[in-house]
Design an enzyme around this catalytic site. Structure first.
Site, PDB file in Angstrom:
ATOM      1  N   CYS A  73       0.828  -1.203   0.000  1.00 40.50           N
ATOM      2  CA  CYS A  73       0.000   0.000   0.000  1.00 40.50           C
ATOM      3  C   CYS A  73       0.864   1.256   0.000  1.00 40.50           C
ATOM      4  O   CYS A  73       1.405   1.647   1.040  1.00 40.50           O
ATOM      5  CB  CYS A  73      -0.910  -0.023   1.228  1.00 40.50           C
ATOM      6  SG  CYS A  73      -1.941   1.439   1.371  1.00 40.50           S
TER       7      CYS A  73
ATOM      8  N   CYS B 218      -0.376   4.097   2.153  1.00 42.67           N
ATOM      9  CA  CYS B 218      -0.165   3.876   3.594  1.00 42.67           C
ATOM     10  C   CYS B 218       1.300   4.093   3.968  1.00 42.67           C
ATOM     11  O   CYS B 218       1.606   4.720   4.982  1.00 42.67           O
ATOM     12  CB  CYS B 218      -0.514   2.447   4.000  1.00 42.67           C
ATOM     13  SG  CYS B 218      -2.056   1.811   3.345  1.00 42.67           S
ATOM     14  N   ASP B 219       2.212   3.553   3.168  1.00 47.14           N
ATOM     15  CA  ASP B 219       3.603   3.419   3.615  1.00 47.14           C
ATOM     16  C   ASP B 219       4.622   4.235   2.815  1.00 47.14           C
ATOM     17  O   ASP B 219       5.794   4.276   3.187  1.00 47.14           O
ATOM     18  CB  ASP B 219       4.018   1.935   3.547  1.00 47.14           C
ATOM     19  CG  ASP B 219       3.160   1.069   4.468  1.00 47.14           C
ATOM     20  OD1 ASP B 219       2.709   1.582   5.502  1.00 47.14           O
ATOM     21  OD2 ASP B 219       2.951  -0.116   4.153  1.00 47.14           O
TER      22      ASP B 219
END
Ligand code: NDP
Length: 327
Positions: A133, A136-137
């Protein structure tokens, strides 16, 4: 008999549980015997869920959602669904333990599973440089050299997004042509930070505490080479978890459960679906949570209409009995 059974314990399932519990529907959540909380349990910092200005760990966010659902009376079962009977007004849920639960409505929120490469080190280094992701990261890879695996729209989107942070992004694809749409391809080709490595698959992911490199294998001549990187984003597709409802609920061409417009109504009355299992595009914790809200409200509305028509039928029967000769 229950009013609502929710299958799944990700953001969609727990948010549906919060709403259903607050509406006094006393939902039962079948939350999995293995890992309660869904995909976010595999994420570290979640920095884009509104309300957590400092970020929150994925597992902690899910614990909070569960606690919030339980606070209003949701009951959580740590078991797996073995099979579902969804036809008719009474839905039956059979669990792996053998227990059978009945409900007037089902909210199906089983999420989706990222496809994996199937390498041993992929599991071990998840959260330590291996991610599925970018939104997300990606932030954790500022000024790093990283790689994205895949040749579809997801891979192009992730690679392009990651150039905001990374100093260099390799896109590694097993073929020599991309599956991605032309506009996404062009955007990636024009980005100076992106370099394509064609006809290559990942044979191994290197690194002790964190990712340090890849072993790439040519799909043309099977030769291998090493590529030093610090982050790996795997974007080789995503499969909605629909095996329990195959042949029962209508699916879309993308393989997600088909719902009616912006609602959560599936092709079977009284069965609602929410979260990644209906979403081929966005797949964010916050969009899944919103979708869980929609499902709980749809279920509540359905139950109210059922009750109204049951009351109407009873009133008609009473009137008919009173008007009958000799009454
Ligand atoms: P896709 O199935 O479209 O693409 C998956 C890619 O991963 C393919 O290039 C495939 O290779 C490759 N792949 C699959 N398995 C492996 C493996 N084991 N090892 C190496 N490579 C592998 O998935 P996406 O997630 O990219 O897209 C899913 C859907 O979502 C599509 O319809 C897409 O258009 C849509 N989407 C749209 C976006 C947008 O418009 N903004 C953004 C993201 C997705 P090969 O080509 O050789 O089969």
């Amino acid at each position: 008999m229950r009013q609502v059974i929710i299958v799944g314990s990700g953001p969609a399932g727990f948010t549906a549980a919060i709403y259903a519990a607050r509406a006094n529907l006393e939902p039962l959540v079948v939350a999995s015997s293995v890992e309660v909380g869904g995909e976010l349990m595999n994420t570290t910092d979640v920095e884009n869920f509104p309300g957590f200005a400092e970020g929150i760990q994925g597992p902690e966010l899910m614990e909070k959602m569960q606690a919030q659902a339980e606070r209003f009376g949701a009951e959580i079962l740590y078991d797996d669904v073995e099979s579902l009977e969804l036809d008719g007004p009474v839905k039956r849920v059979t669990l792996a333990s053998g227990a059978v639960h009945e409900a007037s409505t089902i909210i199906f929120a089983t999420g989706s599973a990222y496809r994996k490469l199937g390498l041993a080190n992929e599991e071990r280094l998840t959260g330590h440089g291996v991610s599925w992701c970018a939104t997300c990261d990606g932030f954790f890879f500022r000024d790093r050299t990283i790689a994205v695996i895949g040749g579809g729209d997801s891979a192009m989107e992730e690679a392009t997004f990651l150039t905001r942070f990374a100093s260099k992004v390799y896109v590694i694809h097993r073929g020599d042509t991309l599956r991605a749409s032309k506009i996404m391809q062009d955007r990636a080709f024009q980005n100076e930070k992106i370099e394509f490595i064609w006809n290559s698959e990942v044979a191994d992911i290197q690194g002790d505490a964190a990712v340090s490199g890849l072993v790439l294998k040519s799909t043309v001549d099977a030769s291998t080479r090493e590529l030093p990187i610090e982050g790996l984003f795997i974007a080789i597709g995503n499969d909605p978890r629909t095996h329990l409802v195959h042949g029962v609920l209508d699916l879309t061409p993308e393989g997600t459960i088909a719902v009616d417009g912006r609602s959560s109504k599936t092709s079977v009355a009284g069965v609602f679906a929410a979260g990644d299992v209906i979403d081929p595009s966005y797949r964010q914790a916050v969009t899944a949570a919103a979708s869980g809200t929609v499902a709980a409200l749809d279920a509540e509305h359905y139950l109210a209409l059922q009750e109204q028509s049951a009351q109407g039928a009873q009133a008609e029967a009473t009137l008919a009995a009173a008007a009958a000769p000799g009454a």
